[in-house]
Design a protein around this motif. Structure first.
Motif, short mmCIF file in Angstrom:
data_model
loop_
_atom_site.label_atom_id
_atom_site.label_comp_id
_atom_site.label_asym_id
_atom_site.label_seq_id
_atom_site.Cartn_x
_atom_site.Cartn_y
_atom_site.Cartn_z
N GLU A 47 -12.63 5.60 0.28
CA GLU A 47 -11.52 5.70 -0.66
C GLU A 47 -10.32 4.86 -0.20
O GLU A 47 -9.66 4.20 -1.01
N THR A 48 -10.07 4.86 1.11
CA THR A 48 -8.96 4.07 1.65
C THR A 48 -9.14 2.59 1.35
O THR A 48 -8.21 1.90 0.92
N MET A 49 -10.36 2.08 1.57
CA MET A 49 -10.58 0.65 1.39
C MET A 49 -10.58 0.25 -0.09
O MET A 49 -10.16 -0.86 -0.43
N LEU A 50 -10.99 1.15 -0.97
CA LEU A 50 -10.87 0.83 -2.40
C LEU A 50 -9.40 0.67 -2.76
O LEU A 50 -9.02 -0.23 -3.50
N GLU A 51 -8.55 1.54 -2.20
CA GLU A 51 -7.12 1.44 -2.50
C GLU A 51 -6.52 0.17 -1.91
O GLU A 51 -5.61 -0.42 -2.49
N VAL A 52 -7.03 -0.28 -0.75
CA VAL A 52 -6.60 -1.57 -0.20
C VAL A 52 -6.87 -2.68 -1.20
O VAL A 52 -6.02 -3.54 -1.47
N TYR A 53 -8.08 -2.70 -1.76
CA TYR A 53 -8.43 -3.72 -2.76
C TYR A 53 -7.54 -3.61 -4.00
O TYR A 53 -7.09 -4.62 -4.55
N ALA A 54 -7.31 -2.38 -4.44
CA ALA A 54 -6.49 -2.19 -5.65
C ALA A 54 -5.07 -2.68 -5.43
O ALA A 54 -4.49 -3.36 -6.29
N LYS A 55 -4.50 -2.38 -4.28
CA LYS A 55 -3.14 -2.83 -3.97
C LYS A 55 -3.08 -4.35 -3.84
O LYS A 55 -2.11 -4.99 -4.28
N HIS A 56 -4.11 -4.95 -3.24
CA HIS A 56 -4.16 -6.41 -3.15
C HIS A 56 -4.19 -7.02 -4.55
O HIS A 56 -3.47 -7.98 -4.84
N ALA A 57 -5.03 -6.47 -5.42
CA ALA A 57 -5.14 -7.00 -6.78
C ALA A 57 -3.80 -6.90 -7.50
O ALA A 57 -3.37 -7.86 -8.15
N GLU A 58 -3.14 -5.78 -7.38
CA GLU A 58 -1.90 -5.56 -8.12
C GLU A 58 -0.71 -6.29 -7.50
O GLU A 58 0.11 -6.88 -8.20
N GLU A 59 -0.62 -6.28 -6.17
CA GLU A 59 0.56 -6.81 -5.49
C GLU A 59 0.47 -8.28 -5.13
O GLU A 59 1.50 -8.94 -4.98
N ALA A 60 -0.74 -8.82 -4.99
CA ALA A 60 -0.90 -10.24 -4.65
C ALA A 60 -1.42 -11.05 -5.84
O ALA A 60 -0.99 -12.19 -6.04
N LEU A 61 -2.35 -10.48 -6.61
CA LEU A 61 -2.97 -11.22 -7.70
C LEU A 61 -2.35 -10.94 -9.06
O LEU A 61 -2.74 -11.55 -10.06
N ALA A 62 -1.39 -10.00 -9.12
CA ALA A 62 -0.77 -9.58 -10.39
C ALA A 62 -1.83 -9.13 -11.38
O ALA A 62 -1.75 -9.39 -12.58
N LEU A 63 -2.83 -8.41 -10.87
CA LEU A 63 -3.99 -8.04 -11.66
C LEU A 63 -4.08 -6.52 -11.77
O LEU A 63 -4.40 -5.84 -10.80
N PRO A 64 -3.79 -5.95 -12.94
CA PRO A 64 -3.94 -4.50 -13.10
C PRO A 64 -5.41 -4.12 -13.08
O PRO A 64 -6.24 -4.79 -13.71
N VAL A 65 -5.76 -3.08 -12.36
CA VAL A 65 -7.16 -2.70 -12.22
C VAL A 65 -7.35 -1.21 -12.50
O VAL A 65 -6.43 -0.41 -12.35
N ILE A 66 -8.57 -0.88 -12.89
CA ILE A 66 -8.97 0.51 -13.08
C ILE A 66 -9.80 0.92 -11.88
O ILE A 66 -10.81 0.29 -11.55
N ARG A 67 -9.37 1.98 -11.21
CA ARG A 67 -10.10 2.51 -10.06
C ARG A 67 -11.14 3.51 -10.57
O ARG A 67 -10.81 4.37 -11.40
N GLY A 68 -12.36 3.41 -10.06
CA GLY A 68 -13.38 4.34 -10.53
C GLY A 68 -14.61 4.33 -9.66
O GLY A 68 -14.67 3.68 -8.61
N GLU A 69 -15.62 5.07 -10.11
CA GLU A 69 -16.90 5.18 -9.41
C GLU A 69 -18.00 4.60 -10.27
O GLU A 69 -18.02 4.81 -11.50
N LYS A 70 -18.93 3.89 -9.65
CA LYS A 70 -20.09 3.38 -10.35
C LYS A 70 -21.07 4.52 -10.64
O LYS A 70 -21.17 5.47 -9.85
N THR A 71 -21.80 4.41 -11.74
CA THR A 71 -22.87 5.36 -12.01
C THR A 71 -24.01 5.14 -11.02
O THR A 71 -24.06 4.10 -10.34
#
Length: 514
Positions: free
Chosen positions: A196-220
């Protein structure tokens, strides 16, 4: 004048043709070409990343690497070649990657009948790294003996090879660059928390560095990483309404630990298997930036990953002006480099190429440089600069006193990032349907036969799902739609599944994807 001629005459001139609206896939290729980012190579499915494109990747790696180290991870490197016997120990993992693997069977070439042919067959085939769980697991088994050796938190920056039938620069190539994190833990709870921690690292990178809004979730279960117990992901919407997976984090349980014998003596003196995770992001992120932010004039880069955040174009018409203008440009560059944006000195380039100023300006517009400064003799005399923000090239150039530039530079860069993020978020919001409740409505939307005001088939559907993937597989395949994720936000659970009518167990995001 004919109607066709009138249409041609009134069509706005753009730096990139075709436009997004005319041919989105070709527009994507032309943006890359116009920005001189990358090209396909002589090796089928493999790309050459040119300096501007690689400069973006360098900034992405710098930001992610910092975030990894802040969460306690260290970098290491493992072999490119993986013995087949190691892969065979994890059956589901091998099955998931088997068709994508490149295999080395010989160790040399010899001359035969005037041609070079393979010779010296290997005792055991070697697999060119598609991902490194197996070979890193072998190393972990050597390193870990006691609970005192845990956790092990490792990241690797490298290339991987996965044979692709249909390739597209940055999005899907046979060889690509990425990072892969691999960790081992003493408990299930600790490993799940790491995932969970590393997913949030990716999400923050996407939002704060790439200006990319993302949806956090789980794969089926059907979309999980081969061999994983649980796969978490971030999903982003591109400008054509399709989804792109921008990062994944996998909880592997004890599956890989059992295959590789990653065991340790716990505090009670008992031997038990470790719990492992893996997580990765690749040069696909560059494709995400292009498809999220570029326009019909080329790239628009978030300042955090722009190789040059400011480009200075000297405007020199007479040789006598050159020394004075260039000295002024150098001073402006120095003043700008003294400023900081997200912890780094501002990156500035002075374009000294022997070209017309207008040619230079449009080349940097196509490359997406966040700020373009044009400086001529009059600007030197008035101690000012002519400033263009790439996000708003239709606006008139802003004549700004040079003292104000340095003082406001960080704020200008932050504003550029925020506008790119807000535009991408607005697009996702406007193209997400949460009102589709039945199979007929679902089919109508993704077949493009519904209300045209809702961007039919070009967006996300957020709807109820019964959890039975086998029951919905046929209809999803017929529409070329997949379940992108089960979002963490489950606040709006509908009563029934949009595809089967059965009671819904969760909300899912449905979309076409890259």
């Amino acid at each position: 004048m004919t109607a066709a001629a009138q249409k041609t005459q009134t069509k706005p001139k753009t730096a990139i043709t075709p436009t997004r609206g005319e041919n989105y896939p070709e527009w994507y290729q032309q943006v890359i070409k116009g920005a001189d980012m990358a090209e396909m190579s002589g090796v089928r499915g493999c790309m050459v990343i040119k300096p501007w494109g690689f400069g973006m990747w360098e900034q992405i790696t710098h930001d992610l690497d910092r975030r990894f180290k802040e969460t306690g991870h260290e970098n290491a490197y493992f072999p490119l070649f993986i013995p087949l016997s190691l892969l065979e120990k994890e059956a589901s993992h091998v099955e998931g990657f088997a068709k994508e693997m490149a295999v080395v069977t010989h160790h040399r070439l010899i001359q035969k009948d005037g041609k070079l042919v393979p010779d010296g067959q290997l005792d055991e085939p070697l697999i060119v790294r598609p991902t490194s769980e197996t070979i890193i697991g072998e190393a972990f088994a050597r390193w870990i003996k006691s609970y005192r050796d845990l956790p092990v938190l490792i990241n690797q920056w490298c290339n991987v090879v996965r044979w692709e039938m249909r390739t597209r620069i940055f999005l899907r190539t046979s060889e690509f660059l990425w990072q892969e994190g691999h960790t081992a833990h003493a408990s299930e709870a600790e490993a799940r928390a790491e995932t969970e921690t590393m997913l949030e690292v990716y999400a923050k990178h996407a939002e704060e560095a790439l200006a990319l809004p993302v949806i956090r979730g789980e794969k089926t279960a059907g979309e999980r990483f081969p061999g994983a117990v649980k796969t978490l992901c971030i999903e982003a919407m591109m400008q054509d309404g399709k989804a792109l997976q921008a990062g994944t984090s996998h909880y592997l349980g004890q599956n890989f630990a059992k295959a590789a014998n990653i065991s340790f003596q716990n505090k009670a003196g008992e031997i038990e298997l470790a719990y492992t995770t893996s997580w990765g992001a690749s040069t696909r992120l560059i494709g995400a930036v292009i498809m999220s932010h570029a326009d019909d004039d080329g790239l628009r880069l978030p300042p955090a990953i722009a190789p040059s955040q400011i480009v200075i174009i000297p405007i020199i018409r007479e040789e006598a002006e050159k020394a004075k203008v260039m000295a002024y440009c150098e001073q402006v560059a120095k003043d700008c480099r003294a400023q900081h944006y997200i912890g780094q000195s501002v990156r500035v380039r002075i374009d000294t190429r022997d070209q017309q100023g207008s040619e230079k300006r449009w080349s940097w517009i196509k490359k997406g440089a966040p700020i373009i400064l044009e400086i001529g003799p009059r600007d030197v005399e008035s101690a000012s600069v002519a400033l263009t923000r790439r996000i708003d090239i239709a606006a008139k150039k802003e004549i700004m006193p040079v003292v104000d530039l340095a003082a406001n530079l960080t704020g200008i860069l932050k504003g550029i990032h925020q506008k790119l993020y807000d535009e991408a978020l607005e697009l996702r919001t406007s193209r997400t349907r949460a009102d589709i409740k039945t199979l007929d409505e679902f089919k109508a939307y993704f077949s493009g036969s519904g209300d045209e005001s809702f961007n039919n088939g070009q967006g996300f559907v957020r709807a109820g799902f019964c959890g039975d993937e086998s029951a919905v597989a046929e209809v999803l395949k017929s529409l070329s739609v997949t379940i992108r994720c089960l979002p963490f936000d489950q606040s709006d659970k509908p009563a029934s599944c949009v595809l089967t009518g059965k009671p819904a167990t969760c909300v899912a995001i449905f979309a076409r994807s890259y």
